[in-house]
Design a protein around this motif. Structure first.
Motif, PDB file in Angstrom:
ATOM      1  N   GLY A  31      45.994 -45.372  20.924  1.00  0.00           N
ATOM      2  CA  GLY A  31      46.157 -44.141  20.150  1.00  0.00           C
ATOM      3  C   GLY A  31      46.121 -42.923  21.048  1.00  0.00           C
ATOM      4  N   ALA A  32      46.554 -41.799  20.459  1.00  0.00           N
ATOM      5  CA  ALA A  32      46.641 -40.560  21.227  1.00  0.00           C
ATOM      6  C   ALA A  32      45.248 -40.001  21.516  1.00  0.00           C
ATOM      7  N   GLY A  33      45.150 -39.239  22.564  1.00  0.00           N
ATOM      8  CA  GLY A  33      43.915 -38.501  22.832  1.00  0.00           C
ATOM      9  C   GLY A  33      42.847 -39.316  23.544  1.00  0.00           C
TER      10      GLY A  33
ATOM     11  N   TYR B 267      26.103 -32.976  14.028  1.00  0.00           N
ATOM     12  CA  TYR B 267      27.373 -33.151  14.730  1.00  0.00           C
ATOM     13  C   TYR B 267      28.442 -32.399  13.954  1.00  0.00           C
ATOM     14  N   LEU B 268      29.076 -31.426  14.624  1.00  0.00           N
ATOM     15  CA  LEU B 268      30.160 -30.668  13.996  1.00  0.00           C
ATOM     16  C   LEU B 268      31.432 -31.496  14.118  1.00  0.00           C
ATOM     17  N   THR B 269      31.978 -31.897  12.982  1.00  0.00           N
ATOM     18  CA  THR B 269      33.169 -32.745  13.004  1.00  0.00           C
ATOM     19  C   THR B 269      34.004 -32.504  11.743  1.00  0.00           C
ATOM     20  N   PRO B 270      35.352 -32.603  11.873  1.00  0.00           N
ATOM     21  CA  PRO B 270      36.197 -32.415  10.690  1.00  0.00           C
ATOM     22  C   PRO B 270      35.862 -33.421   9.581  1.00  0.00           C
ATOM     23  N   GLN B 271      35.286 -34.557   9.940  1.00  0.00           N
ATOM     24  CA  GLN B 271      34.934 -35.583   8.938  1.00  0.00           C
ATOM     25  C   GLN B 271      33.645 -35.260   8.175  1.00  0.00           C
TER      26      GLN B 271
ATOM     27  N   TYR C 125      38.207 -33.241  22.291  1.00  0.00           N
ATOM     28  CA  TYR C 125      39.176 -34.339  22.313  1.00  0.00           C
ATOM     29  C   TYR C 125      39.195 -34.958  20.921  1.00  0.00           C
ATOM     30  N   GLU C 126      39.305 -36.268  20.824  1.00  0.00           N
ATOM     31  CA  GLU C 126      39.359 -36.896  19.501  1.00  0.00           C
ATOM     32  C   GLU C 126      37.971 -37.060  18.883  1.00  0.00           C
ATOM     33  N   GLY C 127      36.931 -36.860  19.683  1.00  0.00           N
ATOM     34  CA  GLY C 127      35.581 -37.019  19.139  1.00  0.00           C
ATOM     35  C   GLY C 127      34.674 -37.741  20.116  1.00  0.00           C
TER      36      GLY C 127
ATOM     37  N   GLU D  49      26.476 -34.769   9.560  1.00  0.00           N
ATOM     38  CA  GLU D  49      27.787 -34.363  10.075  1.00  0.00           C
ATOM     39  C   GLU D  49      28.302 -33.236   9.197  1.00  0.00           C
ATOM     40  N   ILE D  50      28.676 -32.132   9.840  1.00  0.00           N
ATOM     41  CA  ILE D  50      29.108 -30.954   9.083  1.00  0.00           C
ATOM     42  C   ILE D  50      30.471 -30.474   9.564  1.00  0.00           C
ATOM     43  N   SER D  51      31.330 -30.109   8.587  1.00  0.00           N
ATOM     44  CA  SER D  51      32.624 -29.468   8.841  1.00  0.00           C
ATOM     45  C   SER D  51      32.519 -28.047   8.288  1.00  0.00           C
ATOM     46  N   ILE D  52      33.323 -27.122   8.781  1.00  0.00           N
ATOM     47  CA  ILE D  52      33.270 -25.779   8.183  1.00  0.00           C
ATOM     48  C   ILE D  52      34.464 -25.502   7.274  1.00  0.00           C
ATOM     49  N   GLY D  53      35.301 -26.497   7.036  1.00  0.00           N
ATOM     50  CA  GLY D  53      36.410 -26.281   6.110  1.00  0.00           C
ATOM     51  C   GLY D  53      37.602 -27.144   6.475  1.00  0.00           C
ATOM     52  N   ASP D  54      38.548 -27.202   5.561  1.00  0.00           N
ATOM     53  CA  ASP D  54      39.672 -28.118   5.740  1.00  0.00           C
ATOM     54  C   ASP D  54      40.837 -27.471   6.470  1.00  0.00           C
ATOM     55  N   TYR D  55      40.671 -27.303   7.748  1.00  0.00           N
ATOM     56  CA  TYR D  55      41.727 -26.842   8.646  1.00  0.00           C
ATOM     57  C   TYR D  55      41.361 -27.371  10.021  1.00  0.00           C
ATOM     58  N   VAL D  56      42.356 -27.484  10.885  1.00  0.00           N
ATOM     59  CA  VAL D  56      42.116 -28.150  12.167  1.00  0.00           C
ATOM     60  C   VAL D  56      41.859 -27.150  13.281  1.00  0.00           C
ATOM     61  N   LEU D  57      40.740 -27.312  13.967  1.00  0.00           N
ATOM     62  CA  LEU D  57      40.388 -26.487  15.119  1.00  0.00           C
ATOM     63  C   LEU D  57      40.509 -27.338  16.374  1.00  0.00           C
ATOM     64  N   THR D  58      40.235 -26.734  17.530  1.00  0.00           N
ATOM     65  CA  THR D  58      40.355 -27.494  18.774  1.00  0.00           C
ATOM     66  C   THR D  58      39.035 -28.140  19.199  1.00  0.00           C
ATOM     67  N   GLY D  59      37.958 -27.736  18.564  1.00  0.00           N
ATOM     68  CA  GLY D  59      36.662 -28.301  18.943  1.00  0.00           C
ATOM     69  C   GLY D  59      35.563 -27.809  18.040  1.00  0.00           C
ATOM     70  N   GLY D  60      34.346 -28.231  18.304  1.00  0.00           N
ATOM     71  CA  GLY D  60      33.217 -27.906  17.437  1.00  0.00           C
ATOM     72  C   GLY D  60      32.490 -26.620  17.792  1.00  0.00           C
ATOM     73  N   GLU D  61      32.968 -25.880  18.808  1.00  0.00           N
ATOM     74  CA  GLU D  61      32.228 -24.696  19.253  1.00  0.00           C
ATOM     75  C   GLU D  61      32.226 -23.567  18.218  1.00  0.00           C
TER      76      GLU D  61
HETATM   77  C1  21W Z   1      40.170 -31.731  15.212  1.00  0.00           C
HETATM   78  C2  21W Z   1      38.709 -33.143  16.472  1.00  0.00           C
HETATM   79  C3  21W Z   1      40.855 -32.859  14.760  1.00  0.00           C
HETATM   80  C4  21W Z   1      39.390 -34.273  15.999  1.00  0.00           C
HETATM   81  C5  21W Z   1      45.654 -37.529  16.848  1.00  0.00           C
HETATM   82  C6  21W Z   1      46.297 -37.720  15.666  1.00  0.00           C
HETATM   83  C7  21W Z   1      34.254 -29.575  14.091  1.00  0.00           C
HETATM   84  C8  21W Z   1      36.166 -28.916  12.982  1.00  0.00           C
HETATM   85  C9  21W Z   1      35.615 -29.518  14.179  1.00  0.00           C
HETATM   86  C10 21W Z   1      39.118 -31.874  16.088  1.00  0.00           C
HETATM   87  C11 21W Z   1      40.460 -34.124  15.160  1.00  0.00           C
HETATM   88  C12 21W Z   1      35.163 -28.555  12.072  1.00  0.00           C
HETATM   89  C13 21W Z   1      44.355 -36.909  15.271  1.00  0.00           C
HETATM   90  C14 21W Z   1      36.656 -27.731  10.515  1.00  0.00           C
HETATM   91  C15 21W Z   1      37.518 -28.651  12.567  1.00  0.00           C
HETATM   92  C16 21W Z   1      36.300 -30.080  15.367  1.00  0.00           C
HETATM   93  C17 21W Z   1      38.375 -30.657  16.562  1.00  0.00           C
HETATM   94  C18 21W Z   1      41.179 -35.330  14.673  1.00  0.00           C
HETATM   95  C19 21W Z   1      43.175 -36.416  14.544  1.00  0.00           C
HETATM   96  N1  21W Z   1      44.466 -37.020  16.543  1.00  0.00           N
HETATM   97  N2  21W Z   1      35.379 -27.955  10.846  1.00  0.00           N
HETATM   98  N3  21W Z   1      45.443 -37.314  14.715  1.00  0.00           N
HETATM   99  N4  21W Z   1      37.678 -28.066  11.340  1.00  0.00           N
HETATM  100  N5  21W Z   1      37.621 -30.040  15.470  1.00  0.00           N
HETATM  101  N6  21W Z   1      42.434 -35.481  15.278  1.00  0.00           N
HETATM  102  O1  21W Z   1      38.509 -28.916  13.245  1.00  0.00           O
HETATM  103  O2  21W Z   1      35.654 -30.594  16.247  1.00  0.00           O
HETATM  104  S1  21W Z   1      33.624 -28.956  12.665  1.00  0.00           S
END
Ligand code: 21W
Length: 226
Positions: free
Chosen positions: A56-58, A83-87, A112-114, A127-139
């Protein structure tokens, strides 16, 4: 409140030195301790990621660096590890208030991917997310947590502001005005110019606000939002 932050990019936390959070740390109401995960790499090139099993990618953050960075933290028996994570579960104001009662939070920012799942299983409480949008990291999410939580730490902002906030039920308040009375031919609402007690005035202000139907929908959502 002590925050330990595990990150590959500690320099991203520079903004926390400004404004209310900066002052809160100077006055020792909160303590923010940055730990650079890269410092715990055993590799001569300071490598911290590796390819994922199953392809897989990443890339995946290596388990030993994250675990060793965590292990370096002293007096962590009563700490809550986040752990800050989109999940993760989406952050709410209720969660913010609950977390503000903790004494010690350890925030892990993924990149990266986690992070290797085995480290998460071993050390993470929530595990906490801050909302449904994609960021580059947990900072940025970690900074959002620190900013929102610190407001509730004793001494950081005035009790009056917190009281007013709970009175108006959270985020959305009435519109604000300051001098002059007339600006661009628009007047300050009459009711706000009268000499009522501050408390009565807040009632009136809130009514002005509630008359706005669009905002009222959000008002109710926020009041019960979890
Ligand atoms: C974004 C990590 C997406 C992993 C290849 C194909 C922390 C976050 C984050 C990040 C993925 C939070 C994929 C809201 C956020 C965070 C970085 C998964 C899937 N890869 N709250 N598909 N949004 N984001 N990549 O992004 O670490 S809390």
């Amino acid at each position: 409140m002590k925050f330990d932050i595990l990150s590959l990019f500690p320099e991203m936390f520079e903004p926390l030195k400004s404004s209310i959070i900066g002052r809160a740390e100077k006055n020792e109401f909160i303590k923010i301790n940055l730990i650079n995960i890269r410092d715990f790499s055993n590799d001569k090139h300071k490598k911290v990621d590796d390819t994922p099993y199953g392809g897989g990618a990443g890339m995946v953050m290596m388990q030993n660096v994250v675990y060793d960075a965590y292990s370096s933290i002293e007096d962590k028996d009563n700490a809550k590890v986040i752990y800050l994570t989109p999940q993760g579960k989406t952050l709410t104001q209720k969660k913010v208030v609950d977390l503000s009662k903790e004494k010690h939070l350890i925030l892990i920012c993924g990149h990266y991917e986690g992070i290797d799942q085995r480290v998460i299983d071993e050390i993470v409480d929530e595990e906490i997310s801050i909302g449904d949008y994609v960021l580059t990291g947990g900072e940025l999410p970690a900074m959002v947590l620190i900013d929102s939580i610190s407001r509730y730490v004793e001494g950081v902002i005035s009790n009056e502001s917190i009281d007013e906030e709970s009175f108006s039920n959270g985020l959305l308040e009435y519109p604000h005005y300051t001098r002059p009375e007339k600006f661009l031919n628009k007047e300050v609402p009459e009711i706000l110019k009268s000499r009522k007690s501050s408390r009565d005035c807040k009632m009136e202000k809130t009514k002005i606000y509630r008359n706005n139907k669009n905002k009222k929908t959000r008002f109710v959502e926020l009041q019960f939002g979890d």
